[in-house]
Design a protein around this motif. Structure first.
Motif, PDB file in Angstrom:
ATOM      1  N   ASN A 226       4.845  13.819  -5.984  1.00 13.64           N
ATOM      2  CA  ASN A 226       4.438  12.492  -6.441  1.00 13.64           C
ATOM      3  C   ASN A 226       5.261  11.395  -5.780  1.00 13.64           C
ATOM      4  OD1 ASN A 226       2.522  13.637  -8.107  1.00 13.64           O
ATOM      5  ND2 ASN A 226       3.728  13.386  -9.969  1.00 13.64           N
ATOM      6  N   ALA A 227       6.554  11.643  -5.602  1.00 13.64           N
ATOM      7  CA  ALA A 227       7.419  10.654  -4.954  1.00 13.64           C
ATOM      8  C   ALA A 227       6.950  10.382  -3.530  1.00 13.64           C
ATOM      9  CB  ALA A 227       8.866  11.139  -4.961  1.00 13.64           C
ATOM     10  N   VAL A 228       6.637  11.426  -2.795  1.00 11.84           N
ATOM     11  CA  VAL A 228       6.172  11.261  -1.411  1.00 11.84           C
ATOM     12  C   VAL A 228       4.808  10.583  -1.390  1.00 11.84           C
ATOM     13  CG1 VAL A 228       5.444  12.500   0.659  1.00 11.84           C
ATOM     14  CG2 VAL A 228       7.527  13.196  -0.550  1.00 11.84           C
ATOM     15  N   GLN A 229       3.916  11.032  -2.224  1.00  7.67           N
ATOM     16  CA  GLN A 229       2.553  10.501  -2.222  1.00  7.67           C
ATOM     17  C   GLN A 229       2.484   9.054  -2.699  1.00  7.67           C
ATOM     18  OE1 GLN A 229       0.514  13.411  -4.560  1.00  7.67           O
ATOM     19  NE2 GLN A 229       0.623  14.966  -2.953  1.00  7.67           N
ATOM     20  N   SER A 230       3.511   8.582  -3.380  1.00  6.22           N
ATOM     21  CA  SER A 230       3.500   7.209  -3.891  1.00  6.22           C
ATOM     22  C   SER A 230       3.802   6.172  -2.812  1.00  6.22           C
ATOM     23  CB  SER A 230       4.518   7.063  -5.018  1.00  6.22           C
ATOM     24  OG  SER A 230       5.847   7.077  -4.507  1.00  6.22           O
ATOM     25  N   MET A 231       4.239   6.605  -1.642  1.00  6.79           N
ATOM     26  CA  MET A 231       4.654   5.641  -0.619  1.00  6.79           C
ATOM     27  C   MET A 231       3.542   4.688  -0.201  1.00  6.79           C
ATOM     28  SD  MET A 231       7.747   5.362  -0.055  1.00  6.79           S
ATOM     29  CE  MET A 231       7.603   4.258   1.332  1.00  6.79           C
ATOM     30  N   VAL A 232       2.338   5.172   0.001  1.00  2.38           N
ATOM     31  CA  VAL A 232       1.247   4.296   0.424  1.00  2.38           C
ATOM     32  C   VAL A 232       1.037   3.202  -0.629  1.00  2.38           C
ATOM     33  CG1 VAL A 232      -1.220   4.163   0.894  1.00  2.38           C
ATOM     34  CG2 VAL A 232       0.127   6.032   1.851  1.00  2.38           C
ATOM     35  N   ARG A 233       0.974   3.604  -1.879  1.00  2.00           N
ATOM     36  CA  ARG A 233       0.771   2.644  -2.961  1.00  2.00           C
ATOM     37  C   ARG A 233       1.923   1.648  -3.033  1.00  2.00           C
ATOM     38  NH1 ARG A 233       2.873   3.263  -7.700  1.00  2.00           N
ATOM     39  NH2 ARG A 233       3.030   5.530  -7.526  1.00  2.00           N
ATOM     40  N   ARG A 234       3.150   2.118  -2.855  1.00  2.00           N
ATOM     41  CA  ARG A 234       4.322   1.240  -2.916  1.00  2.00           C
ATOM     42  C   ARG A 234       4.289   0.193  -1.806  1.00  2.00           C
ATOM     43  NH1 ARG A 234       9.036   3.558  -5.586  1.00  2.00           N
ATOM     44  NH2 ARG A 234       8.404   5.424  -6.689  1.00  2.00           N
ATOM     45  N   VAL A 235       3.981   0.629  -0.594  1.00  2.00           N
ATOM     46  CA  VAL A 235       3.940  -0.302   0.532  1.00  2.00           C
ATOM     47  C   VAL A 235       2.800  -1.302   0.355  1.00  2.00           C
ATOM     48  CG1 VAL A 235       3.557  -0.507   3.018  1.00  2.00           C
ATOM     49  CG2 VAL A 235       5.097   1.252   2.137  1.00  2.00           C
ATOM     50  N   GLU A 236       1.638  -0.824  -0.045  1.00  2.00           N
ATOM     51  CA  GLU A 236       0.502  -1.729  -0.269  1.00  2.00           C
ATOM     52  C   GLU A 236       0.839  -2.773  -1.331  1.00  2.00           C
ATOM     53  OE1 GLU A 236      -2.623   1.012  -1.210  1.00  2.00           O
ATOM     54  OE2 GLU A 236      -3.218   1.227   0.899  1.00  2.00           O
ATOM     55  N   CYS A 237       1.492  -2.345  -2.400  1.00  2.00           N
ATOM     56  CA  CYS A 237       1.863  -3.266  -3.472  1.00  2.00           C
ATOM     57  C   CYS A 237       2.874  -4.294  -2.960  1.00  2.00           C
ATOM     58  CB  CYS A 237       2.425  -2.480  -4.649  1.00  2.00           C
ATOM     59  SG  CYS A 237       2.688  -3.462  -6.136  1.00  2.00           S
TER      60      CYS A 237
ATOM     61  N   ILE B  80       3.241  -5.378   0.101  1.00  2.00           N
ATOM     62  CA  ILE B  80       2.529  -6.317   0.984  1.00  2.00           C
ATOM     63  C   ILE B  80       1.747  -7.322   0.148  1.00  2.00           C
ATOM     64  CG2 ILE B  80       0.654  -6.510   2.664  1.00  2.00           C
ATOM     65  CD1 ILE B  80       1.682  -3.768   3.781  1.00  2.00           C
ATOM     66  N   THR B  81       1.059  -6.842  -0.856  1.00  2.00           N
ATOM     67  CA  THR B  81       0.270  -7.723  -1.728  1.00  2.00           C
ATOM     68  C   THR B  81       1.148  -8.749  -2.431  1.00  2.00           C
ATOM     69  OG1 THR B  81      -1.350  -5.986  -2.097  1.00  2.00           O
ATOM     70  CG2 THR B  81      -1.304  -7.775  -3.704  1.00  2.00           C
TER      71      THR B  81
ATOM     72  N   GLU C 176       7.962  -9.409  -3.184  1.00  2.00           N
ATOM     73  CA  GLU C 176       8.535  -9.621  -4.514  1.00  2.00           C
ATOM     74  C   GLU C 176       8.733  -8.261  -5.176  1.00  2.00           C
ATOM     75  OE1 GLU C 176       9.512 -12.536  -5.780  1.00  2.00           O
ATOM     76  OE2 GLU C 176       8.919 -13.463  -3.899  1.00  2.00           O
ATOM     77  N   HIS C 177       9.376  -8.247  -6.335  1.00  2.00           N
ATOM     78  CA  HIS C 177       9.644  -7.005  -7.066  1.00  2.00           C
ATOM     79  C   HIS C 177       8.324  -6.331  -7.474  1.00  2.00           C
ATOM     80  CE1 HIS C 177      11.651  -4.183  -9.702  1.00  2.00           C
ATOM     81  NE2 HIS C 177      10.800  -4.508 -10.647  1.00  2.00           N
ATOM     82  N   ILE C 178       8.268  -5.033  -7.309  1.00  2.00           N
ATOM     83  CA  ILE C 178       7.080  -4.274  -7.696  1.00  2.00           C
ATOM     84  C   ILE C 178       7.193  -3.978  -9.195  1.00  2.00           C
ATOM     85  CG2 ILE C 178       5.821  -2.115  -7.406  1.00  2.00           C
ATOM     86  CD1 ILE C 178       6.762  -2.108  -4.489  1.00  2.00           C
TER      87      ILE C 178
END
Length: 101
Positions: free
Chosen positions: A79-90, A92-93, A97-99
């Motif tokens: 889950n930690a590895v797979q969360s990277m795409v979502r983290r980066v997209e967030c 950028i959006t 700022e803080h996620i």
């Protein structure tokens, strides 16, 4: 990707990146929001802290960390590895700022 540390901002590093055609990502300094291992370290720390006999010296700490690391569920790591795409997209959006999670 770097955290704006001075060692990553030298002319030699920039020249190498330019030669290789590597573009830097805008990356907030000291951003645990984008470092998935932080969640794993947190889980590991909670496991060690929750032991019946907490570590009292370096050797027992090493043993406890090793034992608890081996018990971490593979799904947590996946889950930690797979969360990277979502983290980066967030990130950028939200324009660095803080996620919120």
């Amino acid at each position: 990707m770097d955290d704006n540390a001075t060692c990553y901002r030298t002319l030699a590093v920039q020249d190498c990146l330019d030669r290789e055609g590597i573009q830097r990502l805008v990356w907030p300094a000291r951003s645990p929001d984008l470092i998935p291992i932080e969640n794993v370290w947190d889980a590991l720390g909670r496991q060690v802290a929750g032991r019946n006999y907490p570590p009292t010296n370096k050797n027992t700490l090493i043993r406890a960390l090793t034992e608890e690391w081996d018990k971490l569920p593979q799904q947590l790591l996946d889950n930690a590895v797979q969360s990277m795409v979502r983290r980066v997209e967030c990130c950028i959006t939200l324009h660095d700022e803080h996620i919120p999670y």
